[in-house]
Scaffold this motif. Sequence first.
Motif, PDB file in Angstrom:
ATOM      1  N   LYS A   5       1.082  -1.540   0.021  1.00 31.30           N
ATOM      2  CA  LYS A   5       0.247  -0.174   0.208  1.00 31.30           C
ATOM      3  C   LYS A   5       0.641   1.482   0.296  1.00 31.30           C
ATOM      4  N   THR A   6       1.621   1.112   0.691  1.00 31.62           N
ATOM      5  CA  THR A   6       2.566   1.857   0.798  1.00 31.62           C
ATOM      6  C   THR A   6       3.219   2.835  -0.481  1.00 31.62           C
ATOM      7  N   LEU A   7       3.842   1.079  -1.130  1.00 27.24           N
ATOM      8  CA  LEU A   7       4.762   1.526  -2.177  1.00 27.24           C
ATOM      9  C   LEU A   7       3.590   2.470  -3.343  1.00 27.24           C
TER      10      LEU A   7
ATOM     11  N   LYS B  61       2.895   0.692 -13.321  1.00 28.77           N
ATOM     12  CA  LYS B  61       2.842   0.296 -11.855  1.00 28.77           C
ATOM     13  C   LYS B  61       2.713  -0.946 -11.448  1.00 28.77           C
ATOM     14  N   VAL B  62       2.302  -1.557 -12.551  1.00 29.79           N
ATOM     15  CA  VAL B  62       1.752  -3.175 -12.149  1.00 29.79           C
ATOM     16  C   VAL B  62       3.177  -3.615 -11.950  1.00 29.79           C
ATOM     17  N   ARG B  63       4.067  -3.750 -12.714  1.00 27.60           N
ATOM     18  CA  ARG B  63       5.445  -3.801 -13.246  1.00 27.60           C
ATOM     19  C   ARG B  63       6.089  -3.408 -11.648  1.00 27.60           C
ATOM     20  N   VAL B  64       5.690  -2.463 -10.888  1.00 29.30           N
ATOM     21  CA  VAL B  64       6.146  -2.167 -10.187  1.00 29.30           C
ATOM     22  C   VAL B  64       6.212  -2.674  -8.979  1.00 29.30           C
ATOM     23  N   LEU B  65       5.143  -3.056  -8.845  1.00 31.32           N
ATOM     24  CA  LEU B  65       4.527  -4.081  -7.718  1.00 31.32           C
ATOM     25  C   LEU B  65       4.415  -5.138  -7.556  1.00 31.32           C
ATOM     26  N   ARG B  66       5.039  -5.822  -8.564  1.00 27.36           N
ATOM     27  CA  ARG B  66       5.349  -7.506  -9.500  1.00 27.36           C
ATOM     28  C   ARG B  66       6.531  -7.347  -8.803  1.00 27.36           C
ATOM     29  N   SER B  67       7.620  -6.289  -8.917  1.00 29.07           N
ATOM     30  CA  SER B  67       8.560  -6.625  -8.442  1.00 29.07           C
ATOM     31  C   SER B  67       9.184  -6.660  -6.773  1.00 29.07           C
ATOM     32  N   ARG B  68       8.368  -5.664  -6.149  1.00 25.88           N
ATOM     33  CA  ARG B  68       7.550  -5.844  -4.806  1.00 25.88           C
ATOM     34  C   ARG B  68       7.604  -7.455  -4.084  1.00 25.88           C
ATOM     35  N   ASP B  69       6.917  -8.141  -4.784  1.00 23.65           N
ATOM     36  CA  ASP B  69       6.059  -8.916  -4.784  1.00 23.65           C
ATOM     37  C   ASP B  69       7.562  -9.763  -4.317  1.00 23.65           C
ATOM     38  N   ARG B  70       7.680 -10.143  -5.752  1.00 17.88           N
ATOM     39  CA  ARG B  70       9.514 -11.100  -5.631  1.00 17.88           C
ATOM     40  C   ARG B  70       9.975 -11.109  -5.083  1.00 17.88           C
ATOM     41  N   LEU B  71      10.855  -9.581  -4.955  1.00 23.13           N
ATOM     42  CA  LEU B  71      11.791  -9.617  -3.927  1.00 23.13           C
ATOM     43  C   LEU B  71      11.199  -9.621  -2.449  1.00 23.13           C
ATOM     44  N   ALA B  72      10.133  -9.723  -2.298  1.00 24.69           N
ATOM     45  CA  ALA B  72       9.866 -10.121  -0.847  1.00 24.69           C
ATOM     46  C   ALA B  72       9.779 -11.843  -0.617  1.00 24.69           C
ATOM     47  N   GLU B  73       9.412 -12.039  -1.886  1.00 24.26           N
ATOM     48  CA  GLU B  73       9.650 -13.877  -2.033  1.00 24.26           C
ATOM     49  C   GLU B  73      10.931 -14.390  -1.441  1.00 24.26           C
ATOM     50  N   ASP B  74      11.562 -13.414  -2.295  1.00 22.06           N
ATOM     51  CA  ASP B  74      12.986 -13.596  -2.237  1.00 22.06           C
ATOM     52  C   ASP B  74      14.261 -13.805  -0.851  1.00 22.06           C
TER      53      ASP B  74
END
Lengths: 186, 390
Positions: A5-7, B61-74
Amino acid sequence: MIDNKTLSDIYDRHHHELFVYICGFTRMPEVAEDFLHDAFVRLIRYSQKYPLDPTNIRAFLYRTARNICIDHARRNKKLNISPLEENLKSGGGDPQTDLELRELRGTVDSLVDARDQLSRSVYLMRTELDMPYQEIAGALNISERTAKRKMSSMLEYLADSLEKAGFKLFMLILLSLLAILFVIYR
Amino acid sequence: MKSHISHKALARYIAGTVKERHRGRIAEHLAECGRCRSRHGKMIAAIAPRYSMLRASEAAKVRVLRSRDRLAEDETARTPSGLRSLLPQHPRAVLAGSLALAAAVVAAAVLLFRPPVEEVRPYLAAANVDGGVVINDRPLIDRERVFEGSAITLPEKTSARLEYGRGFSITLIGPALFTVDRLMSRGDSEPVELECSLRQGILVSDSGGTRTVAYAYNTPGARIEPTGTEFLLQSAGGATLVVMKTGSVTVKHGASAERVTVAAGSRCMVKEKADVSKASPEDLKIFDSMDNLRDGAFERQILKPEPLVKDNNLKQPLRTPRPVVRERTGDNAMGRIQPDAPSDGNRTARRDTVTGPSKTGSREQERINKNKKLLREARQAIRQKRRTPK
């Protein structure tokens, strides 16, 4: 690590100005989109190691975007700069005027590219985003006085260079006419 | 304003950094002067915004959020578990703990795998041992260590040598019965104390000029206390023969306690009494070859060897040496031996007091044993009394 959400909020707040800013450097929207993505990925990686300071996020993003653009420019010194013709505003309908305007902007682009990165950043933020000097100073981590000086210096340089460029064009045309007359009346 | 605006002033005017009092004058001039107005217009057109109308696609924006999820999994996959998870938060504590653990492991390894402590008991080293020589009912071999309490039996025409350090040696010639009654060290700086019994047979003692060993020999009929010398000692049929090559020894008669000094080049025969005479040159040739001595080449110079007699009391020294450390007087009740002869202060005299079986000695022993028994009974009675409930 920063949450979704923050992001999302940060992205919504800053993505447009960053995108325009990056476009000012690359002049290619597809590449600018990639760099925008890279800048936000760096922000996420940073948040994995350190806590984010909300007051510093904007400056972080601008600094990161600028570094990415500089790295890209170093890697590809000979950039294929597309003038974004389709996106430029028409000069007013008159083809002659449009042509002159495009030539003028091409000259301005090459002049701006020759200046340092900080001056380019201030120039882009002021002209493209119409940001007040105070905001520019905050985003670039410089003083307001420095931002004003950089902008004045850039415009002075542009005005001087454009006048000289106009004089050179006039002299070139004059010499060409003299050469033609010489050939005709010899 | 009559003159045209300089491009510097024009740039500042456009940039908005011109001073307030100049701004109005420049604006007035621009309204009046067509050339300057044209320059101003050209500059404004040149720096007009060109990218502000552009928009990034929604996909960005979708790409950025997806990248965030992938980094969180790593990050979840890389997050260390157990003690490793403490490392980022408490690096110093984890480092100190690791060092302590490593030190403990090294210490445990050192304790577990340290080499065995070297035997500090002094010993005589066997050398040139002939076949058939027995030590403590098993064959004696070369370089074997001979400790205190060892009994060595040599059959006829055999020999063996016992060495201490580099100089001191005892060559035993069979048939012989030999026991090491005492062999102890009182420190690195003190000489080793050695006391042996030659019950029968021949030995040739050579100190080698060293003073690392303070030694004495007992035979059934005499006690020999040499100091740095080389001599032959024989015990046969109750008689003791000493043939001196170098140095001198003191021979004490077992029964009469008579003391004689045997000098170099002399021989002493101890039977009913100790007779000292000059040794012949043939006597001294004994020391030239131990092999000849072993093979019986000097029958005339020495006593006639007698066959080995079985002695079941080899563990008991011929003459009980008096322990030097425990030397006390008036401790009869505790079972310690009291010297029965006056001491003249020197070492030899003190040793004399505990040598040789005598009637006085055996009575004393009986008295000591009786006292021990009484003491034991008294202790048992005291213990019994303590155990009995009141």
